[in-house]
Design a protein around this motif. Structure first.
Motif, short mmCIF file in Angstrom:
data_model
loop_
_atom_site.label_atom_id
_atom_site.label_comp_id
_atom_site.label_asym_id
_atom_site.label_seq_id
_atom_site.Cartn_x
_atom_site.Cartn_y
_atom_site.Cartn_z
N THR A 310 0.80 -1.22 0.00
CA THR A 310 0.00 0.00 0.00
C THR A 310 0.83 1.27 0.00
OG1 THR A 310 -0.18 0.04 2.42
CG2 THR A 310 -1.88 -1.17 1.20
N THR A 314 -0.40 4.98 2.81
CA THR A 314 -1.73 4.37 2.93
C THR A 314 -1.70 3.19 3.89
OG1 THR A 314 -2.27 4.99 0.65
CG2 THR A 314 -3.62 3.28 1.67
N SER A 362 1.41 2.75 -8.31
CA SER A 362 0.00 2.37 -8.25
C SER A 362 -0.86 3.59 -8.57
CB SER A 362 -0.35 1.82 -6.88
OG SER A 362 -0.10 2.76 -5.87
N THR A 364 -4.87 5.27 -8.48
CA THR A 364 -6.24 5.23 -7.96
C THR A 364 -7.13 6.08 -8.86
OG1 THR A 364 -5.45 4.98 -5.69
CG2 THR A 364 -7.71 5.72 -5.98
N ASP A 365 -8.25 5.50 -9.30
CA ASP A 365 -9.23 6.24 -10.07
C ASP A 365 -10.62 5.76 -9.65
OD1 ASP A 365 -9.65 3.81 -11.40
OD2 ASP A 365 -8.31 4.33 -13.04
N THR A 369 -8.15 1.15 -6.86
CA THR A 369 -6.71 1.37 -6.83
C THR A 369 -6.04 0.20 -7.52
OG1 THR A 369 -6.83 2.59 -4.75
CG2 THR A 369 -4.69 1.73 -5.37
N THR A 383 -6.45 -5.04 -8.23
CA THR A 383 -7.27 -3.83 -8.13
C THR A 383 -8.08 -3.94 -6.85
OG1 THR A 383 -7.43 -3.60 -10.54
CG2 THR A 383 -9.07 -2.44 -9.20
N HIS A 385 -10.91 -2.29 -4.08
CA HIS A 385 -12.04 -1.39 -3.84
C HIS A 385 -12.28 -1.32 -2.33
CE1 HIS A 385 -13.16 -1.38 -8.12
NE2 HIS A 385 -12.85 -2.66 -8.10
#
Length: 435
Positions: A310, A314, A362, A364-365, A369, A383, A385
């Motif tokens: 992460t 994060t 990485s 994120t959108d 992520t 990915t 969520h």
């Protein structure tokens, strides 16, 4: 009255306690079993999971720091960190609706004081639980718990439900106030997998003779499996992988590949698909090429990278993990679900094999992520969520039930909850059913 027996295990060898970890090198095995890696024959998760896919119902309330939950036959077994083991009727958990059960509705089959030398320093106590794969014909529970016997350690015992006999199957696991690991599970091969933490002594994780910071794979009697990883004359043949900080989640893909979640240092949490003989780097390696504090996986050929790290900004604080291959909650099928403590969230991870290497960062959108950094495990892109952020508070574990539902354990009475938690009915088991 419980009858207690024990087994004498091989003494620990090559202990590096007290050695400065800055002077260590990554440990590597002399020989490993064949890694049977192949492209997955299960369909990668192809739907985006949302909170609207499920209805959440509190089915048990007023628990005291629940830690692990497992189902077998018609039973559900629950551990509480500061207590013992409870048994619930699995059908009752599946059918409870508006009025949640209380802890007195679950039969206490082991009190905390029934576990010899049991202690609960800090994050230690009664932790993981697993049920013999042949239950109820083999009516045996396996419990991982912390002991104080001239020092803090951890132990795995087998409890026979028919004879009330307790037997030690694995001991000599270093323990401390924090970083005790603690999750145990039977794999599809019938072996018992045991997760251990670094016991606040990172140097131990690069010692193949220590049982700290490792994933151990043993028979139900605590013996090495028939084809163990060979760590040399001073190594413990029970060790499958090492170099872990504080792993607390394990489950298996439909092909039997173990998936692991572990706590990183100040973020840098990880999800890994384990390779036999893998060294996951702690505490020499814990990040990517731009990490300001730790060496990167790309700098060490001996290090085995995770599918998710992460990063230094994060925090998930991951604990229990489940690979959900049921189709009851269709949009959630074939996701890896990871319970988050400090993050107060549940993470749904989709693993996609055979993707191209990423650009080293990485992203994120609005679709999640994406972890496809070129230094991560190149077998998958992951990915993630985020679900239920802040809704239930700290989440210790997630477990699929025989009815196809998922069950969450909250951990809001462990002294670390914030905001409005703990709620009046914490701690709880929360059932997630298809909406």
């Amino acid at each position: 009255m419980l009858a207690v027996t024990g087994t004498s295990l091989v003494p620990l060898a090559g202990c590096l306690t007290g050695v400065d970890s800055d002077g260590l090198e990554l440990a590597t095995p002399e020989a490993t079993p064949d890694d049977d890696w192949s492209e997955p024959d299960w369909r990668p998760a192809d739907a985006r999971p949302t909170e609207d896919d499920v209805d959440a119902t509190t089915v048990v309330a007023d628990l005291e720091i629940p830690w692990d939950l497992t189902f077998a036959d018609d039973d559900a077994f629950l551990t509480e960190r500061d207590g013992g083991v409870r048994r619930f009727d699995a059908d009752e958990l599946a059918e409870t609706d508006e009025i949640p059960l209380g802890p007195d509705d679950g039969e206490t089959i082991l009190e905390g004081e029934d576990l010899p030398d049991r202690a609960s320093p800090g994050e230690g106590g009664t932790l993981g639980i697993a049920v013999h794969p042949n239950y109820p014909d083999a009516a045996e529970l396996f419990v991982y718990y912390t002991i104080d016997d001239d020092g803090t350690e951890n132990r795995v015992v087998r409890y026979d439900l028919e004879t009330d006999e307790l037997e030690t199957v694995l001991d000599g696991i270093p323990g401390a106030t924090t970083h005790n690991g603690g999750r145990i599970a039977f794999g599809p091969d019938g072996d018992l997998w045991v997760l251990t933490g670094d016991a606040e002594d990172p140097a131990l994780t690069q010692d193949p003779g220590s049982r700290a910071g490792a994933v151990l794979r043993v028979t139900p009697d605590g013996d090495p499996v028939s084809e163990p990883v060979d760590w040399g004359t001073d190594g413990d043949p029970r060790t499958y992988t090492l170099g872990h900080r504080n792993p607390q989640g394990i489950d298996f893909t439909p092909q039997g590949r173990p998936v692991l979640a572990e706590h990183g240092p100040a973020a840098r949490d990880e999800v890994s698909l384990l390779r036999p003989g893998g060294n996951y780097g702690w505490d020499l390696v814990r990040g990517g090429p731009d990490d300001p504090e730790y060496d990167g996986y790309d700098e060490y050929d001996e290090a085995t990278p995770p599918v998710i790290n992460t990063g230094p900004q994060t925090t998930w604080a991951p604990s229990g993990l489940a690979f959900y291959d049921d189709e009851t909650i269709e949009a959630w099928t074939n996701h890896v679900f990871v319970a988050g403590l400090a993050s107060n969230a549940l993470y749904a991870v989709a693993l996609t094999p055979g993707v191209a290497e990423g650009d080293g960062a990485s992203v994120t959108d609005d679709t999640g992520t994406h972890y496809d950094d070129d230094w991560l495990d190149d077998r998958f892109e992951a990915t993630a969520h985020t679900l239920f952020e802040g809704e239930f508070g700290r989440l210790r574990h997630i477990e699929p039930g025989p009815d196809g539902s998922l069950y969450l354990l909250t951990s809001n009475r462990d002294g670390r909850a914030g905001d409005e938690f703990p709620l009046e009915d914490d701690d709880r088991i929360v059932r997630l059913d298809p909406a």
